[in-house]
Design a protein around this motif. Sequence first.
Motif, PDB file in Angstrom:
ATOM      1  N   VAL A   1       0.865  -1.173   0.000  1.00 47.48           N
ATOM      2  CA  VAL A   1       0.000   0.000   0.000  1.00 47.48           C
ATOM      3  C   VAL A   1       0.905   1.227   0.000  1.00 47.48           C
ATOM      4  O   VAL A   1       1.635   1.472   0.960  1.00 47.48           O
ATOM      5  CB  VAL A   1      -0.939   0.006   1.227  1.00 47.48           C
ATOM      6  CG1 VAL A   1      -1.797   1.257   1.237  1.00 47.48           C
ATOM      7  CG2 VAL A   1      -1.805  -1.241   1.240  1.00 47.48           C
TER       8      VAL A   1
ATOM      9  N   ILE B   1      -1.928   1.217  -4.735  1.00 50.70           N
ATOM     10  CA  ILE B   1      -1.266   0.019  -4.218  1.00 50.70           C
ATOM     11  C   ILE B   1      -0.496  -0.642  -5.360  1.00 50.70           C
ATOM     12  O   ILE B   1      -0.723  -0.335  -6.532  1.00 50.70           O
ATOM     13  CB  ILE B   1      -2.276  -0.991  -3.628  1.00 50.70           C
ATOM     14  CG1 ILE B   1      -3.178  -1.566  -4.731  1.00 50.70           C
ATOM     15  CG2 ILE B   1      -3.112  -0.376  -2.531  1.00 50.70           C
ATOM     16  CD1 ILE B   1      -3.885  -2.831  -4.314  1.00 50.70           C
TER      17      ILE B   1
ATOM     18  N   GLU C   1      -5.720  -6.129   2.576  1.00 55.69           N
ATOM     19  CA  GLU C   1      -4.388  -6.402   2.032  1.00 55.69           C
ATOM     20  C   GLU C   1      -3.961  -7.851   2.234  1.00 55.69           C
ATOM     21  O   GLU C   1      -3.467  -8.504   1.307  1.00 55.69           O
ATOM     22  CB  GLU C   1      -3.385  -5.452   2.701  1.00 55.69           C
ATOM     23  CG  GLU C   1      -1.970  -5.598   2.240  1.00 55.69           C
ATOM     24  CD  GLU C   1      -1.040  -4.654   2.993  1.00 55.69           C
ATOM     25  OE1 GLU C   1       0.174  -4.903   2.929  1.00 55.69           O
ATOM     26  OE2 GLU C   1      -1.505  -3.693   3.638  1.00 55.69           O
TER      27      GLU C   1
END
Length: 172
Positions: free
Chosen positions: A17, A23, A42
């Motif tokens: 990120v 990202i 994530e």
Amino acid sequence: MQEIDDNTVSKQAKVTVLTDDIITINGKKYHLVENHENGFDEEKIEERFNTVLDKYDYIVGDWGYDQLRFKGFYDDNRPESGIDNKISHLEDYLVEYCNFGCSYFVLEKENKSSTNKKHHRKNSRRPRKKRSTNAVVHHNHNNKKVHPTTNNRRKRASSSKFKIRKIGEKSK
């Protein structure tokens, strides 16, 4: 259906990120376009991401029964995209295939594949070949000369031995 062994599953993706909306996944940069109900996770993306998704311009991750699943979409002007894979049909996908009110996110690839503009231009086809005027002369069944570029097919069909009769008409 073949079972997948844990040893054959591909290695995890590397998700980084950079900012709130940028990202990288395995070095490819994506913009987080939408994060509905905090669907972006994530760790789960690292576990579930597959390199098959690299070819798409948009990646949608949606949640159902605590499982993250992915669907790839193309930009609307990509020639290889079908109607179901165009990003303009994202709303239809969310309504038809996702759980009502589910969390989801949409990632847009920063460097999308460029479209081949030749496919989009009008009249981009090659011109048709002109027929040669030196064509071979053929003979029809009455031994008359027939040039292939003339409209002799109708003449030949009308002079055939078979006659077309209407329904109900008796044969002679």
